[in-house]
Design a protein around this motif. Structure first.
Motif, PDB file in Angstrom:
ATOM      1  N   ASP A 119      43.208  51.094  49.206  1.00 23.15           N
ATOM      2  CA  ASP A 119      44.051  51.192  50.571  1.00 23.15           C
ATOM      3  C   ASP A 119      45.642  50.788  50.511  1.00 23.15           C
ATOM      4  OD1 ASP A 119      41.819  52.429  51.709  1.00 23.15           O
ATOM      5  OD2 ASP A 119      41.218  50.825  52.842  1.00 23.15           O
ATOM      6  N   THR A 120      45.571  49.735  49.578  1.00 21.76           N
ATOM      7  CA  THR A 120      46.958  48.931  49.597  1.00 21.76           C
ATOM      8  C   THR A 120      47.730  49.457  48.826  1.00 21.76           C
ATOM      9  OG1 THR A 120      45.463  47.036  50.391  1.00 21.76           O
ATOM     10  CG2 THR A 120      48.017  46.595  49.719  1.00 21.76           C
ATOM     11  N   VAL A 121      47.499  49.649  47.275  1.00 19.51           N
ATOM     12  CA  VAL A 121      48.442  49.993  46.294  1.00 19.51           C
ATOM     13  C   VAL A 121      48.277  50.916  45.422  1.00 19.51           C
ATOM     14  CG1 VAL A 121      48.763  47.205  45.725  1.00 19.51           C
ATOM     15  CG2 VAL A 121      46.991  48.333  44.685  1.00 19.51           C
ATOM     16  N   GLY A 122      46.700  51.478  45.601  1.00 22.22           N
ATOM     17  CA  GLY A 122      46.547  52.852  44.865  1.00 22.22           C
ATOM     18  C   GLY A 122      46.146  52.460  43.428  1.00 22.22           C
ATOM     19  N   PRO A 123      45.596  53.411  42.718  1.00 24.58           N
ATOM     20  CA  PRO A 123      44.995  53.887  41.407  1.00 24.58           C
ATOM     21  C   PRO A 123      46.265  53.092  40.553  1.00 24.58           C
ATOM     22  CG  PRO A 123      44.339  55.734  42.462  1.00 24.58           C
ATOM     23  CD  PRO A 123      45.270  55.224  43.176  1.00 24.58           C
ATOM     24  N   ALA A 124      47.464  53.375  40.581  1.00 21.52           N
ATOM     25  CA  ALA A 124      48.439  53.016  39.527  1.00 21.52           C
ATOM     26  C   ALA A 124      48.807  51.623  39.239  1.00 21.52           C
ATOM     27  CB  ALA A 124      49.593  53.703  39.964  1.00 21.52           C
ATOM     28  N   LYS A 125      48.576  50.984  40.590  1.00 26.24           N
ATOM     29  CA  LYS A 125      48.701  49.405  40.292  1.00 26.24           C
ATOM     30  C   LYS A 125      47.445  48.644  40.410  1.00 26.24           C
ATOM     31  CE  LYS A 125      53.490  49.457  41.861  1.00 26.24           C
ATOM     32  NZ  LYS A 125      54.450  48.948  43.057  1.00 26.24           N
ATOM     33  N   ALA A 126      46.553  49.604  40.264  1.00 28.82           N
ATOM     34  CA  ALA A 126      44.843  48.829  40.494  1.00 28.82           C
ATOM     35  C   ALA A 126      45.000  47.596  39.669  1.00 28.82           C
ATOM     36  CB  ALA A 126      44.009  49.761  40.565  1.00 28.82           C
ATOM     37  N   LYS A 127      44.804  48.160  38.267  1.00 29.58           N
ATOM     38  CA  LYS A 127      44.692  47.166  37.098  1.00 29.58           C
ATOM     39  C   LYS A 127      45.045  45.892  37.189  1.00 29.58           C
ATOM     40  CE  LYS A 127      42.430  46.064  33.019  1.00 29.58           C
ATOM     41  NZ  LYS A 127      43.020  44.839  32.702  1.00 29.58           N
ATOM     42  N   GLU A 128      46.434  45.588  37.557  1.00 27.69           N
ATOM     43  CA  GLU A 128      47.133  44.457  37.463  1.00 27.69           C
ATOM     44  C   GLU A 128      46.463  43.613  38.590  1.00 27.69           C
ATOM     45  OE1 GLU A 128      51.262  44.406  39.380  1.00 27.69           O
ATOM     46  OE2 GLU A 128      51.078  46.630  38.425  1.00 27.69           O
ATOM     47  N   HIS A 129      46.151  44.346  39.903  1.00 34.65           N
ATOM     48  CA  HIS A 129      45.529  43.721  40.937  1.00 34.65           C
ATOM     49  C   HIS A 129      44.265  43.266  40.699  1.00 34.65           C
ATOM     50  CE1 HIS A 129      49.154  43.909  43.681  1.00 34.65           C
ATOM     51  NE2 HIS A 129      49.280  45.078  43.169  1.00 34.65           N
ATOM     52  N   ILE A 130      43.490  43.905  40.027  1.00 32.33           N
ATOM     53  CA  ILE A 130      42.226  43.524  39.671  1.00 32.33           C
ATOM     54  C   ILE A 130      42.085  42.126  39.051  1.00 32.33           C
ATOM     55  CG2 ILE A 130      39.692  44.242  38.583  1.00 32.33           C
ATOM     56  CD1 ILE A 130      40.376  47.029  39.299  1.00 32.33           C
ATOM     57  N   ASP A 131      42.885  42.146  38.092  1.00 30.44           N
ATOM     58  CA  ASP A 131      43.112  40.857  37.017  1.00 30.44           C
ATOM     59  C   ASP A 131      43.592  39.837  38.082  1.00 30.44           C
ATOM     60  OD1 ASP A 131      42.717  42.504  34.887  1.00 30.44           O
ATOM     61  OD2 ASP A 131      44.664  42.778  34.354  1.00 30.44           O
ATOM     62  N   ARG A 132      44.514  39.990  39.004  1.00 29.38           N
ATOM     63  CA  ARG A 132      44.870  39.129  39.742  1.00 29.38           C
ATOM     64  C   ARG A 132      43.758  38.359  40.783  1.00 29.38           C
ATOM     65  NH1 ARG A 132      48.465  38.918  43.737  1.00 29.38           N
ATOM     66  NH2 ARG A 132      49.326  36.955  43.329  1.00 29.38           N
ATOM     67  N   LEU A 133      43.020  39.596  41.110  1.00 27.05           N
ATOM     68  CA  LEU A 133      41.818  39.242  41.968  1.00 27.05           C
ATOM     69  C   LEU A 133      40.828  38.105  41.383  1.00 27.05           C
ATOM     70  CD1 LEU A 133      39.500  41.870  43.542  1.00 27.05           C
ATOM     71  CD2 LEU A 133      38.458  40.262  42.217  1.00 27.05           C
ATOM     72  N   TYR A 134      40.515  38.491  40.197  1.00 25.92           N
ATOM     73  CA  TYR A 134      39.730  37.764  39.214  1.00 25.92           C
ATOM     74  C   TYR A 134      40.245  36.335  38.858  1.00 25.92           C
ATOM     75  CZ  TYR A 134      35.818  41.055  39.039  1.00 25.92           C
ATOM     76  OH  TYR A 134      35.061  41.886  39.348  1.00 25.92           O
ATOM     77  N   GLU A 135      41.629  36.298  38.723  1.00 25.19           N
ATOM     78  CA  GLU A 135      42.476  34.938  38.578  1.00 25.19           C
ATOM     79  C   GLU A 135      42.094  34.227  39.782  1.00 25.19           C
ATOM     80  OE1 GLU A 135      46.790  33.245  38.143  1.00 25.19           O
ATOM     81  OE2 GLU A 135      46.335  35.360  38.210  1.00 25.19           O
ATOM     82  N   ILE A 136      42.319  34.597  41.190  1.00 25.34           N
ATOM     83  CA  ILE A 136      42.041  34.233  42.300  1.00 25.34           C
ATOM     84  C   ILE A 136      40.683  33.544  42.520  1.00 25.34           C
ATOM     85  CG2 ILE A 136      41.947  34.159  44.685  1.00 25.34           C
ATOM     86  CD1 ILE A 136      44.562  36.255  44.226  1.00 25.34           C
ATOM     87  N   TYR A 137      39.696  34.598  42.231  1.00 20.38           N
ATOM     88  CA  TYR A 137      38.218  34.398  42.348  1.00 20.38           C
ATOM     89  C   TYR A 137      37.865  33.387  41.385  1.00 20.38           C
ATOM     90  CZ  TYR A 137      33.231  35.036  42.473  1.00 20.38           C
ATOM     91  OH  TYR A 137      31.761  35.190  42.627  1.00 20.38           O
ATOM     92  N   ASP A 138      38.196  33.405  40.311  1.00 22.78           N
ATOM     93  CA  ASP A 138      37.896  32.055  39.344  1.00 22.78           C
ATOM     94  C   ASP A 138      38.372  30.806  39.907  1.00 22.78           C
ATOM     95  OD1 ASP A 138      36.386  33.811  37.812  1.00 22.78           O
ATOM     96  OD2 ASP A 138      38.481  34.006  36.185  1.00 22.78           O
ATOM     97  N   GLY A 139      39.505  30.777  40.390  1.00 18.39           N
ATOM     98  CA  GLY A 139      39.980  29.592  40.896  1.00 18.39           C
ATOM     99  C   GLY A 139      39.291  29.062  42.157  1.00 18.39           C
ATOM    100  N   MET A 140      38.739  29.930  43.147  1.00 15.31           N
ATOM    101  CA  MET A 140      37.911  29.630  44.165  1.00 15.31           C
ATOM    102  C   MET A 140      36.498  29.070  43.442  1.00 15.31           C
ATOM    103  SD  MET A 140      37.892  33.054  46.517  1.00 15.31           S
ATOM    104  CE  MET A 140      39.309  33.662  47.201  1.00 15.31           C
ATOM    105  N   SER A 141      36.028  29.621  42.508  1.00 16.59           N
ATOM    106  CA  SER A 141      34.874  29.314  41.801  1.00 16.59           C
ATOM    107  C   SER A 141      34.956  27.639  41.369  1.00 16.59           C
ATOM    108  CB  SER A 141      34.204  30.106  40.880  1.00 16.59           C
ATOM    109  OG  SER A 141      33.027  29.934  40.337  1.00 16.59           O
ATOM    110  N   LYS A 142      35.999  27.432  40.704  1.00 19.03           N
ATOM    111  CA  LYS A 142      36.302  26.303  39.982  1.00 19.03           C
ATOM    112  C   LYS A 142      36.207  25.111  40.924  1.00 19.03           C
ATOM    113  CE  LYS A 142      39.641  23.942  36.862  1.00 19.03           C
ATOM    114  NZ  LYS A 142      40.799  24.063  36.167  1.00 19.03           N
TER     115      LYS A 142
END
Length: 334
Positions: A119-142
């Motif tokens: 809904d926000t960025v579409g498939p073209a930029k999805a991969k970089e945002h998924i990588d950032r998602l897990y960077e943030i998620y891992d920071g939450m978990s830490k």
């Protein structure tokens, strides 16, 4: 009740009826969530379009697919509002395939995260945002290993799409967590979700948490006590808008009083605290519509729209957690 809020309430009630005609076997709270997606966009749900979108999903995915769980009706609702429903679903499948984690655990939250990115960025930029998602998620978990779970993925997706510095957002989360837990110390999971939402508010931690507390306290004093579980995240998003606390409380009370007299929103079927969560969501939606019509606040309309989107995602996360608890409880009784 102001006329814009009344229109939002009427639209939610009407949309719930339409959604119920298509997804009659779903939990009532899931149907209301789907209805909220339409109301938040000031749209009327269309049963025929929803049925066609449901056929598309069934045609493309088999019976055991992740897309046929509680998330299914929400996907259909999103599809039906797009210019090309089939393309929307194809894009969602593509983005979902980019996730390398949470294939078995937290699959519904993974799909919800894919929806946010689509809904926000579409498939073209999805991969970089998924990588950032897990960077943030891992920071939450830490920082909070025992509190962080796949249910935090959607919020991480929202943050990843805001293009904010991950380290700064995580630090802001910690500051908000420390403040909010002083009031809701027995609700650590809800406090964490609140801190995620509050971190997106540019105000300093002390002032934005104080405003959030003030809204909750005034609702309690008014006889419309707000929930102290995951519903808090929606109230946290509302408290970030440019409204006085008195105005927020008045609108939530008005929406709550309107909804409770309509089918599907009563204390026995939905519950007062969950209904007030939707009342808070309607307050955000009505404020976004009102602000968008005023040239003087055009610069802040994007921020208000973002807050509304965050609320929608938090509501869906809350619904999935509620239905999971319901299923587990029934299983333990068998």
């Amino acid at each position: 009740m102001n006329p814009i809020l009344r229109n939002q309430c009427e639209l939610l009630v009407e949309n719930r009826k339409t959604v119920s005609s298509v997804f009659w076997s779903d939990f009532n709270i899931l149907r209301i969530t789907c209805a909220s997606l339409y109301a938040g966009k000031n749209r009327r749900a269309d049963a025929d379009t929803m049925r066609e979108c449901r056929r598309i999903v069934r045609k493309k995915k088999n019976f055991v697919s992740d897309f046929r769980g509680n998330i299914n009706s929400m996907i259909v609702a999103r599809m039906s509002m797009s210019a090309s429903p089939e393309k929307y679903f194809d894009d969602l499948l593509e983005i979902n395939g980019m996730f390398k984690r949470n294939k078995l655990i937290g699959s519904e939250y993974r799909i919800l995260s894919a929806m946010i990115i689509n809904d926000t960025v579409g498939p073209a930029k999805a991969k970089e945002h998924i990588d950032r998602l897990y960077e943030i998620y891992d920071g939450m978990s830490k920082r909070h290993a025992f509190l962080t779970s796949p249910s935090d993925l959607p919020m991480a997706a929202v943050i990843s799409c805001c293009d904010l510095d991950a380290d700064k957002v995580l630090e802001e989360m910690e500051q908000c967590f420390s403040v909010v837990k002083t009031k809701f110390r027995l609700r650590r999971g809800a406090v964490q979700s609140c801190s995620h939402v509050l971190s997106l508010n540019p105000a300093d931690a002390s002032s934005k948490c104080s405003k959030f507390f003030e809204v909750w306290d005034k609702l309690k004093e008014s006889g419309h006590k707000y929930g102290s579980d995951y519903q808090l995240a929606v109230l946290a998003a509302l408290s970030g808008l440019d409204m006085s606390t008195d105005e927020m409380v008045r609108d939530i009370m008005d929406a709550d009083d309107y909804l409770k007299h309509n089918r599907g929103f009563g204390n026995f079927i939905l519950g007062a605290k969950m209904r007030r969560m939707f009342a808070a969501l309607l307050t955000i939606s009505s404020h976004a519509e009102s602000a968008a019509s005023e040239a003087s606040v055009a610069g802040s309309s994007a921020a208000i729209a973002a807050a509304l989107e965050i609320c929608m995602m938090i509501v869906m996360m809350t619904i999935m957690m509620s239905t999971t608890h319901y299923t587990n409880t029934n299983s333990s009784k068998s």
